[in-house]
Design a protein around this motif. Structure first.
Motif, PDB file in Angstrom:
ATOM      1  N   LYS A 188      -1.043   3.150  -5.550  1.00 20.34           N
ATOM      2  CA  LYS A 188      -2.336   3.181  -6.245  1.00 20.34           C
ATOM      3  C   LYS A 188      -2.360   2.595  -7.669  1.00 20.34           C
ATOM      4  CE  LYS A 188      -4.686   6.604  -3.472  1.00 20.34           C
ATOM      5  NZ  LYS A 188      -3.908   7.443  -2.566  1.00 20.34           N
ATOM      6  N   GLY A 204      -0.908   8.843   4.110  1.00 19.61           N
ATOM      7  CA  GLY A 204      -1.428   7.539   4.511  1.00 19.61           C
ATOM      8  C   GLY A 204      -1.805   7.498   5.986  1.00 19.61           C
ATOM      9  N   ALA A 221       0.720   3.758   2.215  1.00 22.86           N
ATOM     10  CA  ALA A 221       1.197   4.066   3.568  1.00 22.86           C
ATOM     11  C   ALA A 221       2.432   3.236   3.896  1.00 22.86           C
ATOM     12  CB  ALA A 221       0.092   3.809   4.589  1.00 22.86           C
ATOM     13  N   ASP A 224       6.494  11.441  -2.698  1.00 22.90           N
ATOM     14  CA  ASP A 224       5.367  10.524  -2.556  1.00 22.90           C
ATOM     15  C   ASP A 224       4.547  10.586  -3.842  1.00 22.90           C
ATOM     16  OD1 ASP A 224       2.941   9.308  -2.080  1.00 22.90           O
ATOM     17  OD2 ASP A 224       2.635  10.201  -0.100  1.00 22.90           O
ATOM     18  N   GLU A 274      -5.087  14.340  -2.235  1.00 22.18           N
ATOM     19  CA  GLU A 274      -6.176  14.437  -1.243  1.00 22.18           C
ATOM     20  C   GLU A 274      -6.356  15.880  -0.783  1.00 22.18           C
ATOM     21  OE1 GLU A 274      -7.968  11.622  -0.579  1.00 22.18           O
ATOM     22  OE2 GLU A 274      -6.592  10.774  -2.061  1.00 22.18           O
ATOM     23  N   SER A 287       0.846  -1.199   0.000  1.00 18.62           N
ATOM     24  CA  SER A 287       0.000   0.000   0.000  1.00 18.62           C
ATOM     25  C   SER A 287       0.875   1.240   0.000  1.00 18.62           C
ATOM     26  CB  SER A 287      -0.877   0.021   1.260  1.00 18.62           C
ATOM     27  OG  SER A 287      -0.055   0.224   2.403  1.00 18.62           O
ATOM     28  N   VAL A 334       2.481   8.135  -4.715  1.00 19.17           N
ATOM     29  CA  VAL A 334       1.468   7.090  -4.559  1.00 19.17           C
ATOM     30  C   VAL A 334       0.268   7.383  -5.465  1.00 19.17           C
ATOM     31  CG1 VAL A 334      -0.205   6.119  -2.923  1.00 19.17           C
ATOM     32  CG2 VAL A 334       2.195   6.400  -2.253  1.00 19.17           C
ATOM     33  N   GLN A 335      -0.087   8.675  -5.591  1.00 20.89           N
ATOM     34  CA  GLN A 335      -1.229   9.033  -6.434  1.00 20.89           C
ATOM     35  C   GLN A 335      -0.794   9.519  -7.824  1.00 20.89           C
ATOM     36  OE1 GLN A 335      -5.431  11.528  -5.989  1.00 20.89           O
ATOM     37  NE2 GLN A 335      -4.326  10.816  -4.242  1.00 20.89           N
TER      38      GLN A 335
HETATM   39  C1  LIG Z   1      -3.575   7.357  -1.146  1.00 17.74           C
HETATM   40  C2  LIG Z   1      -2.285   7.979  -0.780  1.00 17.74           C
HETATM   41  C3  LIG Z   1      -1.473   7.422   0.217  1.00 17.74           C
HETATM   42  C4  LIG Z   1      -1.906   6.235   1.047  1.00 17.74           C
HETATM   43  O1  LIG Z   1      -2.017   5.088   0.276  1.00 17.74           O
HETATM   44  P1  LIG Z   1      -2.751   3.791   0.924  1.00 17.74           P
HETATM   45  O2  LIG Z   1      -2.576   2.756  -0.143  1.00 17.74           O
HETATM   46  O3  LIG Z   1      -4.168   4.185   1.139  1.00 17.74           O
HETATM   47  O4  LIG Z   1      -2.044   3.464   2.172  1.00 17.74           O
HETATM   48  C5  LIG Z   1      -0.258   8.006   0.456  1.00 17.74           C
HETATM   49  N1  LIG Z   1       0.155   9.080  -0.230  1.00 17.74           N
HETATM   50  C6  LIG Z   1      -0.597   9.642  -1.205  1.00 17.74           C
HETATM   51  C7  LIG Z   1      -0.086  10.817  -1.958  1.00 17.74           C
HETATM   52  C8  LIG Z   1      -1.856   9.121  -1.507  1.00 17.74           C
HETATM   53  O5  LIG Z   1      -2.621   9.689  -2.431  1.00 17.74           O
END
Ligand SMILES: *Cc1c(COP(=O)(O)O)cnc(C)c1O
Length: 377
Positions: free
Chosen positions: A236, A124, A96, A207, A179, A94, A209-210
């Motif tokens: 993601k 996260g 986080a 980061d 977010e 994930s 992740v998104q």
């Molecule tokens: C969604 C998100 C997270 C957390 O990811 P999870 O898979 O929900 O733990 C961390 N950083 C960013 C920028 C995100 O958009």
């Protein structure tokens, strides 16, 4: 009484199947999914190539644990770092967890503790990640948090300079705060961070992740900025709907994560890796990335045409777009849903638009028609 905890405020729609950008509820009502499970479904719902990849792998091997070597993880990491300055990857489950790994790596590598992050960031829900996150609402009631995180205003060079000292291990940021309101890092701020990190020997954690995995029209969003991360986090979009996260780092970081320092049971699980490799084989193609940029331009142009007033603005990068509505968007999102368009907010006043990267121009047009109605109502 629900058998579930009430930690999500779920919308009353039961989605039962999807194909591409479209999803269907129990009653057969069709929706355009412009949430993509929050930037997860890079190749849309039930993409045949991903269905095939998971089917094939599921008949061979589901899980082996990181006790054993994994040429498949090697290949996935090599694909992620190819033609970048990054050299190594670690897989988890994930976003986080990827950030948790990044925070641990930065502290251990530098022997320092302080990490600077930004207001309205989101990293996260683990303790490390909520401590890094610059939003009181995700921290409330959970203290004491992990120490030594400093949150400063985003895109504010002076505020950042004021907290930099030789105790800082890392600066951690999102290229676009997903977010927190679809806020992009400014050119000036990107350059300032890049210089500060270089001059002071501070690590840069990005980061993504998104924003990562082609969401912004390049493999990683940082490629469109002056930023050059020492550590990069992903999740993601990487698995296209199958849970997988990753942390990438430069060659310098290699020795810090020596055997036994960090790990996870499921990270880099063969099913997840097979699906993620298939995702990358498609979305990292030059022609695919070019299409994401073209769709983004088209979508942005069409959005700008339908904005009802001057104070409404379009922001974001690639297919991570936001419409700042300068008022609460929750009722607008409900209206769109009734009209067959699924949306998610970013903060209180921004509608976030995150279609699958495979969205068609016709689907963008259909979404625009619904958005025009609800915004001008
Ligand atoms: C969604 C998100 C997270 C957390 O990811 P999870 O898979 O929900 O733990 C961390 N950083 C960013 C920028 C995100 O958009």
């Amino acid at each position: 009484m629900s058998a579930l905890f009430g930690n999500y405020s779920r919308r009353p729609i039961h989605l039962v199947k999807g194909q591409g950008t479209k999803v269907y509820d129990e009653a057969g009502k069709e929706y355009l999914d412009f949430t993509s499970g929050i930037a997860v479904l890079s190749l849309g719902h039930a993409n045949p190539i991903l269905v095939e990849a998971i089917k094939e792998q599921s008949e061979k091997l589901w899980h082996i644990s990181n006790l054993f070597e994994s040429p498949e993880q090697e290949q996935l990491a090599a694909t992620l770092v190819k033609d970048t300055h990054l050299a190594h990857g670690f897989f988890c489950n994930s976003g986080a967890e990827a950030n948790e790994a990044a925070i641990k790596l930065a502290r251990k590598h530098t022997g320092k503790h302080t990490i600077i992050t930004f207001e309205n960031s989101f990293h996260g829900r683990t303790f490390g990640a909520i401590s890094a996150t610059g939003q009181a609402k995700v921290q409330q009631g959970f203290g004491p948090l992990v120490e030594k995180f400093i949150h400063v205003p985003f895109n504010d060079v002076k505020a950042l300079e004021a907290v930099v000292n030789d105790e800082v291990a890392a600066i951690m940021l999102e290229v676009v705060q997903g977010e927190g309101g679809v806020n992009s890092v400014s050119e000036e701020f990107g350059e300032a961070i890049s210089n500060i990190c270089k001059e002071q020997g501070i690590l840069l954690i990005i980061d993504e992740v998104q924003t990562g995995i082609a969401r912004t029209g390049t493999r990683y969003a940082y490629e469109q900025t002056a930023l050059k991360p020492d550590i990069l986090t992903l999740a993601k979009g990487l698995g296209g709907g199958f849970p997988i996260g990753a942390m990438l780092g430069t060659a310098e970081m290699f020795g810090t994560f020596s055997p036994g320092t960090h790990g996870t049971t499921f990270g880099g699980n063969p099913l997840a890796v097979a699906v993620a490799q298939t995702v990358l084989n498609h979305v990292f193609e030059e022609s695919f990335l070019g299409e994401v940029l073209k769709k983004s331009e088209y979508f942005t142009e069409q959005l700008e045409k339908i904005l009802p007033a001057e104070n409404f603005t379009v922001k974001g990068m690639g297919l991570l777009l936001g419409v700042n509505c300068v008022k609460a968007v929750a009722p607008l999102i409900t209206k769109a849903e009734d009209a067959g368009l699924l949306l998610v907010g970013a903060g209180e006043e921004v509608i976030r638009l995150l279609p699958p990267l495979t969205v068609t121009y016709e689907e963008i047009d259909a979404a625009i028609a619904i958005l025009a109605d609800i915004l001008n109502d």
